[in-house]
Design an enzyme around this catalytic site. Structure first.
Site, PDB file in Angstrom:
ATOM      1  N   LYS A 240      -6.851  26.458 -35.645  1.00 25.85           N
ATOM      2  CA  LYS A 240      -5.907  27.266 -35.550  1.00 25.85           C
ATOM      3  C   LYS A 240      -5.433  27.871 -36.821  1.00 25.85           C
ATOM      4  CE  LYS A 240      -4.979  25.309 -31.021  1.00 25.85           C
ATOM      5  NZ  LYS A 240      -4.290  24.516 -30.022  1.00 25.85           N
TER       6      LYS A 240
ATOM      7  N   GLN B  12       0.918  20.935 -30.119  1.00 25.28           N
ATOM      8  CA  GLN B  12      -0.353  20.292 -29.593  1.00 25.28           C
ATOM      9  C   GLN B  12      -0.283  19.217 -28.717  1.00 25.28           C
ATOM     10  OE1 GLN B  12      -3.434  21.844 -30.698  1.00 25.28           O
ATOM     11  NE2 GLN B  12      -4.462  20.615 -29.162  1.00 25.28           N
TER      12      GLN B  12
ATOM     13  N   ASP C  52       2.333  29.671 -26.186  1.00 22.53           N
ATOM     14  CA  ASP C  52       1.249  28.971 -25.240  1.00 22.53           C
ATOM     15  C   ASP C  52       1.565  29.421 -24.051  1.00 22.53           C
ATOM     16  OD1 ASP C  52      -0.901  27.494 -26.244  1.00 22.53           O
ATOM     17  OD2 ASP C  52       0.249  25.631 -26.281  1.00 22.53           O
TER      18      ASP C  52
END
Ligand code: NAP
Length: 283
Positions: free
Chosen positions: A54, A98, A121
């Site tokens: 990422k 994460q 997200d």
């Protein structure tokens, strides 16, 4: 029949090029560089690999990127404190925590502390609620990418029977809702479903989101179906999907490979969501 491959890698690369162009414009016109902060807690090697990917992708498109690598023993309070700082940091337009998180840290509580407009997200309850209501929202990355992959085939989604295998909050459920918004007739299967094969044989579109290598066999797929395989399991150092690819490609009309299908689109959608968050801030 031999299925056409849906090349997620190629599609993601084209999306990244567009994003890079848009970032240049944003910088020239508003002096704003979209910024993404990724937070990782603990030592899970796979998670560290995803986070590095990422970070690299952000830099490649000209995005500002911060990675906060926190030790396994980090408390929920310490993590929330960092999130509050990132919420107030004007250089940061998107925040991603994460998963998986270590035991003792509640993922839903953590997500609820991210400002909804920075929740790139799409896991904050406000964003999932708006997704459910069909209101404007930040769509979760993997489901958003899956819809783009299906649309790239040119196959009409409206009126089709779609079967989603898997019902997780991050993947199965949101992809089912997005398919419903596209007017598909949606069935969700899970570990307690009876007759998975029967459901699948009725599907014009299959989204596999389980994490069981080659659970979906070629003879479970209707001729001409579009097959999207989000599953990724490492088997003997190789990434394996939920679909028995070699047999499935003989019956499907379109199919995603693993790797090179859904995975690259997930990161491209993360960049897209961060860019959109920065653009909204400019407005
Ligand atoms: P998850 O939270 O473990 O959910 C798996 C789902 O599969 C559950 O709903 C489970 O049902 C269902 N399931 C398990 N065994 C089944 C069976 N035999 N038949 C039918 N359904 C079954 O996993 P996830 O986070 O959604 O991820 C799913 C897969 O996608 C994993 O391989 C993951 O690595 C991959 N993934 C890929 C990306 C990407 O970017 N490519 C992103 C996210 C996830 P129950 O609810 O009944 O337990």
């Amino acid at each position: 029949m031999s299925a056409k491959l849906i090349d997620g890698k190629k599609m993601a690369s084209a999306i990244r090029e567009d994003i890079a162009e848009e970032i240049k414009v944003l910088k020239d016109e508003f002096n704003v560089v979209p910024g993404l902060a990724v937070v990782i807690v603990g030592d899970d090697p796979a998670s560290h690999t995803y986070v590095s990917m990422k970070e690299k992708n952000c830099k490649n498109v000209g995005m500002y990127s911060e990675v906060h690598r926190l030790p396994e023993e980090t408390s929920q309070e310490q993590l929330l404190e960092l999130i509050h700082h990132l919420n107030e940091n004007d250089k940061i337009h998107g925040i991603l925590v994460q998963v998986p998180l270590p035991k003792g840290i509640n993922e839903n509580i953590v997500n609820s502390h991210i400002k909804p407009e920075k929740d790139v997200d799409g896991f904050h309850a406000i964003n999932t609620g708006n997704l459910f209501l069909g209101e404007e929202t930040i769509e979760p990355c993997t489901p958003k990418g899956i819809i783009k992959l299906i649309k790239s085939t040119g196959v009409e989604i409206s009126g089709k029977n779609a079967v989603v295998v898997g019902r997780s909050n991050i993947l199965g459920k949101p992809v089912a809702i997005l398919l419903l918004h596209e007017n598909a007739t949606v069935t969700i299967c899970h570990s307690k479903s009876k007759n998975l094969k029967e459901h699948l044989l009725n599907a014009d579109i299959i989204v596999a989101a389980v994490g069981r290598p080659e659970l979906i066999k070629g003879d479970m797929i209707k001729s001409g179906a579009v097959v999207i395989d989000a599953g990724t399991t490492v088997v003997e150092d190789k990434l394996v999907g939920d679909v028995e690819f070699d047999k499935a490609k003989e019956v499907a009309s379109y199919i995603t490979p693993v790797p090179g299908g859904v995975g690259p689109m997930t990161i491209a959608m993360l960049l897209e969501n961060t860019l959109e968050a920065a653009k909204k801030k400019c407005k």
